[in-house]
Scaffold this motif. Sequence first.
Motif, PDB file in Angstrom:
ATOM      1  N   ASP A  43      10.428 -21.195 -29.252  1.00  0.00           N
ATOM      2  CA  ASP A  43      10.594 -20.570 -27.945  1.00  0.00           C
ATOM      3  C   ASP A  43       9.930 -21.468 -26.903  1.00  0.00           C
ATOM      4  O   ASP A  43       8.812 -21.921 -27.095  1.00  0.00           O
ATOM      5  CB  ASP A  43       9.928 -19.183 -27.955  1.00  0.00           C
ATOM      6  CG  ASP A  43      10.346 -18.325 -26.785  1.00  0.00           C
ATOM      7  OD1 ASP A  43      10.254 -18.821 -25.640  1.00  0.00           O
ATOM      8  OD2 ASP A  43      10.764 -17.175 -27.004  1.00  0.00           O
ATOM      9  N   GLN A  44      10.620 -21.722 -25.811  1.00  0.00           N
ATOM     10  CA  GLN A  44      10.077 -22.627 -24.793  1.00  0.00           C
ATOM     11  C   GLN A  44       8.874 -22.048 -24.068  1.00  0.00           C
ATOM     12  O   GLN A  44       8.129 -22.770 -23.409  1.00  0.00           O
ATOM     13  CB  GLN A  44      11.156 -22.999 -23.782  1.00  0.00           C
ATOM     14  CG  GLN A  44      11.699 -21.821 -22.996  1.00  0.00           C
ATOM     15  CD  GLN A  44      12.869 -22.227 -22.120  1.00  0.00           C
ATOM     16  OE1 GLN A  44      13.402 -23.320 -22.252  1.00  0.00           O
ATOM     17  NE2 GLN A  44      13.262 -21.344 -21.220  1.00  0.00           N
ATOM     18  N   ARG A  45       8.647 -20.732 -24.208  1.00  0.00           N
ATOM     19  CA  ARG A  45       7.489 -20.103 -23.561  1.00  0.00           C
ATOM     20  C   ARG A  45       6.202 -20.328 -24.351  1.00  0.00           C
ATOM     21  O   ARG A  45       5.117 -20.070 -23.853  1.00  0.00           O
ATOM     22  CB  ARG A  45       7.729 -18.600 -23.406  1.00  0.00           C
ATOM     23  CG  ARG A  45       8.906 -18.273 -22.487  1.00  0.00           C
ATOM     24  CD  ARG A  45       9.210 -16.803 -22.501  1.00  0.00           C
ATOM     25  NE  ARG A  45       9.769 -16.416 -23.788  1.00  0.00           N
ATOM     26  CZ  ARG A  45      10.257 -15.218 -24.069  1.00  0.00           C
ATOM     27  NH1 ARG A  45      10.219 -14.263 -23.158  1.00  0.00           N
ATOM     28  NH2 ARG A  45      10.760 -14.946 -25.253  1.00  0.00           N
ATOM     29  N   ILE A  46       6.310 -20.823 -25.583  1.00  0.00           N
ATOM     30  CA  ILE A  46       5.130 -21.067 -26.421  1.00  0.00           C
ATOM     31  C   ILE A  46       4.837 -22.560 -26.405  1.00  0.00           C
ATOM     32  O   ILE A  46       5.673 -23.367 -26.803  1.00  0.00           O
ATOM     33  CB  ILE A  46       5.353 -20.560 -27.856  1.00  0.00           C
ATOM     34  CG1 ILE A  46       5.675 -19.054 -27.839  1.00  0.00           C
ATOM     35  CG2 ILE A  46       4.133 -20.828 -28.713  1.00  0.00           C
ATOM     36  CD1 ILE A  46       6.081 -18.494 -29.180  1.00  0.00           C
ATOM     37  N   THR A  47       3.626 -22.915 -25.956  1.00  0.00           N
ATOM     38  CA  THR A  47       3.249 -24.325 -25.874  1.00  0.00           C
ATOM     39  C   THR A  47       2.867 -24.853 -27.261  1.00  0.00           C
ATOM     40  O   THR A  47       2.709 -24.082 -28.210  1.00  0.00           O
ATOM     41  CB  THR A  47       2.056 -24.533 -24.918  1.00  0.00           C
ATOM     42  OG1 THR A  47       0.917 -23.878 -25.472  1.00  0.00           O
ATOM     43  CG2 THR A  47       2.351 -24.001 -23.537  1.00  0.00           C
ATOM     44  N   SER A  48       2.684 -26.151 -27.363  1.00  0.00           N
ATOM     45  CA  SER A  48       2.298 -26.759 -28.637  1.00  0.00           C
ATOM     46  C   SER A  48       0.882 -26.347 -29.051  1.00  0.00           C
ATOM     47  O   SER A  48       0.533 -26.425 -30.223  1.00  0.00           O
ATOM     48  CB  SER A  48       2.396 -28.282 -28.553  1.00  0.00           C
ATOM     49  OG  SER A  48       1.585 -28.749 -27.495  1.00  0.00           O
ATOM     50  N   ASP A  49       0.080 -25.892 -28.090  1.00  0.00           N
ATOM     51  CA  ASP A  49      -1.281 -25.424 -28.385  1.00  0.00           C
ATOM     52  C   ASP A  49      -1.298 -23.980 -28.877  1.00  0.00           C
ATOM     53  O   ASP A  49      -2.361 -23.460 -29.208  1.00  0.00           O
ATOM     54  CB  ASP A  49      -2.160 -25.514 -27.133  1.00  0.00           C
ATOM     55  CG  ASP A  49      -2.248 -26.926 -26.608  1.00  0.00           C
ATOM     56  OD1 ASP A  49      -2.123 -27.866 -27.416  1.00  0.00           O
ATOM     57  OD2 ASP A  49      -2.438 -27.093 -25.383  1.00  0.00           O
ATOM     58  N   GLY A  50      -0.138 -23.329 -28.885  1.00  0.00           N
ATOM     59  CA  GLY A  50      -0.059 -21.942 -29.332  1.00  0.00           C
ATOM     60  C   GLY A  50      -0.397 -20.953 -28.238  1.00  0.00           C
ATOM     61  O   GLY A  50      -0.947 -19.890 -28.507  1.00  0.00           O
ATOM     62  N   VAL A  51      -0.056 -21.294 -27.007  1.00  0.00           N
ATOM     63  CA  VAL A  51      -0.306 -20.394 -25.870  1.00  0.00           C
ATOM     64  C   VAL A  51       1.038 -19.945 -25.308  1.00  0.00           C
ATOM     65  O   VAL A  51       1.900 -20.774 -25.016  1.00  0.00           O
ATOM     66  CB  VAL A  51      -1.131 -21.096 -24.766  1.00  0.00           C
ATOM     67  CG1 VAL A  51      -1.335 -20.183 -23.568  1.00  0.00           C
ATOM     68  CG2 VAL A  51      -2.466 -21.551 -25.318  1.00  0.00           C
ATOM     69  N   VAL A  52       1.211 -18.630 -25.176  1.00  0.00           N
ATOM     70  CA  VAL A  52       2.416 -18.084 -24.565  1.00  0.00           C
ATOM     71  C   VAL A  52       2.219 -18.098 -23.056  1.00  0.00           C
ATOM     72  O   VAL A  52       1.218 -17.593 -22.549  1.00  0.00           O
ATOM     73  CB  VAL A  52       2.684 -16.632 -25.040  1.00  0.00           C
ATOM     74  CG1 VAL A  52       3.920 -16.069 -24.370  1.00  0.00           C
ATOM     75  CG2 VAL A  52       2.827 -16.580 -26.547  1.00  0.00           C
ATOM     76  N   VAL A  53       3.164 -18.716 -22.337  1.00  0.00           N
ATOM     77  CA  VAL A  53       3.103 -18.783 -20.877  1.00  0.00           C
ATOM     78  C   VAL A  53       4.343 -18.096 -20.325  1.00  0.00           C
ATOM     79  O   VAL A  53       5.470 -18.519 -20.596  1.00  0.00           O
ATOM     80  CB  VAL A  53       3.043 -20.244 -20.377  1.00  0.00           C
ATOM     81  CG1 VAL A  53       3.023 -20.286 -18.857  1.00  0.00           C
ATOM     82  CG2 VAL A  53       1.830 -20.951 -20.945  1.00  0.00           C
TER      83      VAL A  53
END
Length: 138
Positions: A61-71
């Motif tokens: 999902d593009q809303r989840i960053t590679s650091d594991g943060v949902v934005v």
Amino acid sequence: MLQITPSLSLPEQEIDLQAIRAQGSGGQNVNKVASAIHLRFDIRASSLPERYKERLLALSDQRITSDGVVVIKAQQFRTQEMNKENALARLAQLIKGVTVEQKSRKPTRPTLGSKRRRMDSKTKRGRTKSLRGKVDPG
């Protein structure tokens, strides 16, 4: 508390909400008021059960960053409160999607009747096609 399912909820402290200015065209009000909401949710640092964390991190999902943060950025509505509700609802929907257990597929075999019907239709189709051959002038 953000209620996701009847048995699963998230404390408000784990969700970081910031008011920002909305993008796009607007009137005189848009340049002064921070009505959009920028939501950040750290999956790894959350109190979610491990199996849900793993499933969330495995999502592409593009809303989840590679650091594991949902934005999540919510700017659909004019008021900050409605945008906040919208952002929280979208986060809840994302998490609710990984809580659904997929049933394992039990492999089945076709019945004897379905095999016969299939072969009969193939035979019938073959006969129809064999009649399309060239006509012998003899």
